[in-house]
Design a protein around this motif. Sequence first.
Motif, mmCIF file in Angstrom:
data_model
loop_
_atom_site.group_PDB
_atom_site.id
_atom_site.type_symbol
_atom_site.label_atom_id
_atom_site.label_comp_id
_atom_site.label_asym_id
_atom_site.label_seq_id
_atom_site.Cartn_x
_atom_site.Cartn_y
_atom_site.Cartn_z
ATOM 1 N N ALA A 11 0.856 -1.193 0.000
ATOM 2 C CA ALA A 11 0.000 0.000 0.000
ATOM 3 C C ALA A 11 0.886 1.236 0.000
ATOM 4 O O ALA A 11 1.692 1.434 0.918
ATOM 5 C CB ALA A 11 -0.915 0.006 1.221
ATOM 6 N N ASP A 12 0.750 2.062 -1.050
ATOM 7 C CA ASP A 12 1.539 3.285 -1.191
ATOM 8 C C ASP A 12 0.694 4.505 -0.863
ATOM 9 O O ASP A 12 -0.516 4.522 -1.124
ATOM 10 C CB ASP A 12 2.048 3.440 -2.629
ATOM 11 N N GLU A 13 1.347 5.516 -0.327
ATOM 12 C CA GLU A 13 0.632 6.761 -0.043
ATOM 13 C C GLU A 13 1.620 7.923 -0.012
ATOM 14 O O GLU A 13 2.653 7.837 0.675
ATOM 15 C CB GLU A 13 -0.098 6.673 1.297
ATOM 16 N N PRO A 14 1.350 9.007 -0.745
ATOM 17 C CA PRO A 14 2.180 10.204 -0.601
ATOM 18 C C PRO A 14 1.879 10.885 0.732
ATOM 19 O O PRO A 14 0.738 10.901 1.188
ATOM 20 C CB PRO A 14 1.757 11.079 -1.783
ATOM 21 N N VAL A 15 2.913 11.424 1.343
ATOM 22 C CA VAL A 15 2.758 12.195 2.576
ATOM 23 C C VAL A 15 3.446 13.532 2.324
ATOM 24 O O VAL A 15 4.673 13.643 2.415
ATOM 25 C CB VAL A 15 3.375 11.486 3.791
ATOM 26 N N GLY A 16 2.661 14.539 1.947
ATOM 27 C CA GLY A 16 3.253 15.792 1.512
ATOM 28 C C GLY A 16 4.072 15.550 0.257
ATOM 29 O O GLY A 16 3.582 14.958 -0.715
ATOM 30 N N ASN A 17 5.336 15.973 0.290
ATOM 31 C CA ASN A 17 6.244 15.742 -0.839
ATOM 32 C C ASN A 17 7.019 14.443 -0.710
ATOM 33 O O ASN A 17 7.914 14.187 -1.521
ATOM 34 C CB ASN A 17 7.227 16.917 -0.956
ATOM 35 N N HIS A 18 6.668 13.653 0.291
ATOM 36 C CA HIS A 18 7.416 12.432 0.567
ATOM 37 C C HIS A 18 6.577 11.194 0.214
ATOM 38 O O HIS A 18 5.439 11.308 -0.230
ATOM 39 C CB HIS A 18 7.863 12.420 2.028
ATOM 40 N N PHE A 19 7.166 10.022 0.414
ATOM 41 C CA PHE A 19 6.549 8.783 -0.038
ATOM 42 C C PHE A 19 6.565 7.751 1.077
ATOM 43 O O PHE A 19 7.584 7.571 1.755
ATOM 44 C CB PHE A 19 7.322 8.250 -1.253
ATOM 45 N N ARG A 20 5.423 7.093 1.266
ATOM 46 C CA ARG A 20 5.323 6.027 2.262
ATOM 47 C C ARG A 20 4.765 4.773 1.619
ATOM 48 O O ARG A 20 3.806 4.813 0.856
ATOM 49 C CB ARG A 20 4.387 6.452 3.405
ATOM 50 N N ARG A 21 5.402 3.640 1.918
ATOM 51 C CA ARG A 21 4.912 2.341 1.462
ATOM 52 C C ARG A 21 4.869 1.385 2.641
ATOM 53 O O ARG A 21 5.817 1.329 3.439
ATOM 54 C CB ARG A 21 5.808 1.762 0.370
ATOM 55 N N VAL A 22 3.783 0.627 2.751
ATOM 56 C CA VAL A 22 3.676 -0.407 3.784
ATOM 57 C C VAL A 22 3.542 -1.760 3.099
ATOM 58 O O VAL A 22 2.661 -1.966 2.246
ATOM 59 C CB VAL A 22 2.480 -0.149 4.724
ATOM 60 N N LEU A 23 4.433 -2.664 3.443
ATOM 61 C CA LEU A 23 4.405 -4.045 2.971
ATOM 62 C C LEU A 23 3.926 -4.910 4.130
ATOM 63 O O LEU A 23 4.543 -4.919 5.196
ATOM 64 C CB LEU A 23 5.803 -4.487 2.525
ATOM 65 N N THR A 24 2.817 -5.618 3.923
ATOM 66 C CA THR A 24 2.229 -6.433 4.988
ATOM 67 C C THR A 24 2.316 -7.896 4.619
ATOM 68 O O THR A 24 1.782 -8.324 3.583
ATOM 69 C CB THR A 24 0.758 -6.039 5.227
ATOM 70 N N GLY A 25 3.008 -8.675 5.441
ATOM 71 C CA GLY A 25 3.163 -10.094 5.163
ATOM 72 C C GLY A 25 1.823 -10.818 5.173
ATOM 73 O O GLY A 25 1.026 -10.645 6.086
ATOM 74 N N GLN A 26 1.589 -11.621 4.139
ATOM 75 C CA GLN A 26 0.346 -12.383 4.031
ATOM 76 C C GLN A 26 0.465 -13.660 4.861
ATOM 77 O O GLN A 26 1.434 -14.419 4.710
ATOM 78 C CB GLN A 26 0.077 -12.738 2.571
ATOM 79 N N THR A 27 -0.520 -13.891 5.702
ATOM 80 C CA THR A 27 -0.494 -15.081 6.556
ATOM 81 C C THR A 27 -0.383 -16.351 5.727
ATOM 82 O O THR A 27 0.388 -17.271 6.065
ATOM 83 C CB THR A 27 -1.758 -15.129 7.424
ATOM 84 N N ALA A 28 -1.132 -16.429 4.635
ATOM 85 C CA ALA A 28 -1.141 -17.641 3.817
ATOM 86 C C ALA A 28 0.200 -17.889 3.134
ATOM 87 O O ALA A 28 0.516 -19.032 2.785
ATOM 88 C CB ALA A 28 -2.250 -17.547 2.766
ATOM 89 N N ASN A 29 0.986 -16.828 2.941
ATOM 90 C CA ASN A 29 2.269 -16.958 2.234
ATOM 91 C C ASN A 29 3.462 -16.725 3.157
ATOM 92 O O ASN A 29 4.549 -16.366 2.695
ATOM 93 C CB ASN A 29 2.313 -15.979 1.059
ATOM 94 N N ARG A 30 3.246 -16.958 4.446
ATOM 95 C CA ARG A 30 4.321 -16.730 5.420
ATOM 96 C C ARG A 30 5.564 -17.575 5.103
ATOM 97 O O ARG A 30 6.686 -17.068 5.139
ATOM 98 C CB ARG A 30 3.802 -17.055 6.815
ATOM 99 N N GLN A 31 5.377 -18.846 4.772
ATOM 100 C CA GLN A 31 6.527 -19.704 4.488
ATOM 101 C C GLN A 31 7.254 -19.249 3.227
ATOM 102 O O GLN A 31 8.475 -19.381 3.130
ATOM 103 C CB GLN A 31 6.091 -21.166 4.359
#
Length: 259
Positions: A11-31
């Motif tokens: 999930a990407d989101e601009p914060v002002g002139n900056h950039f934020r990305r969150v990567l969330t590990g999927q439970t089903a693909n943990r291995q």
Amino acid sequence: MVQFNDWCDCADEPVGNHFRRVLTGQTANRQTGVDATASVIPGHYASEERIARALARLGKPATAELIEGKLPTSKQIRSGDLGEIYATEWIDTQSGGFRALIKRLRWKDHRNMAMRGDDVIGMLEDPATHRLIFIKAEAKSRAKLTNKVLTEARQGLDKDGGLPSAHALAFIAERLLELGNEQLADSIDDAQLIDGIQPKDVRHLLFTFSGNAPEALLTAALKSYSGAIQQWAIGLHVDEHPLFVAAVYDQVIANANNT
């Protein structure tokens, strides 16, 4: 490569002139995440050439011993190293062309000691100006991410006027010379000693690896920054963070013994 997209939602989101990305590990693909991470870890502690040479000369048991001897046994150091490894892998695969060419964990004084200085430096040559553009990264790995941890990261990023430290750049240039990459080593020296590195030549990367959701914390950290350097904040969120770290290193050892 870690291939974050194979086991994480993004999930990407601009914060002002900056950039934020969150990567969330999927439970089903943990291995999948454990396996992908374990596959790259040996190369962060020892060169691929050294591992291949040991395998050819000494065989599998000795090579497995070599790899395991490089791995930290401390839970805290494993966590910190893995945060730095993930930051390096993200730069190499998802930063838009930057590369972190020197895996500095290969030069640790002791496997259960943390390294000092800038965590990761990435570089990219601007095709128009041929000047080097740098990523200065601070990586933080915690079971629970807090504002205090991000304050520590900000202090690291803001050192040396927000620019990569002279010591870190000299270290990289020296390692590149040893690897035969004279052109890039010279470009680093030119940037530092002749042209001068300006804030416009630098990106800051705040990379977090945590067991809690980092969105609000990273957004607040970006909003509080008032300097002139472009900011990227990347948060990798994996539930049961300590168990995931342990599983990754266990898999590295299992892989080494089954090579």
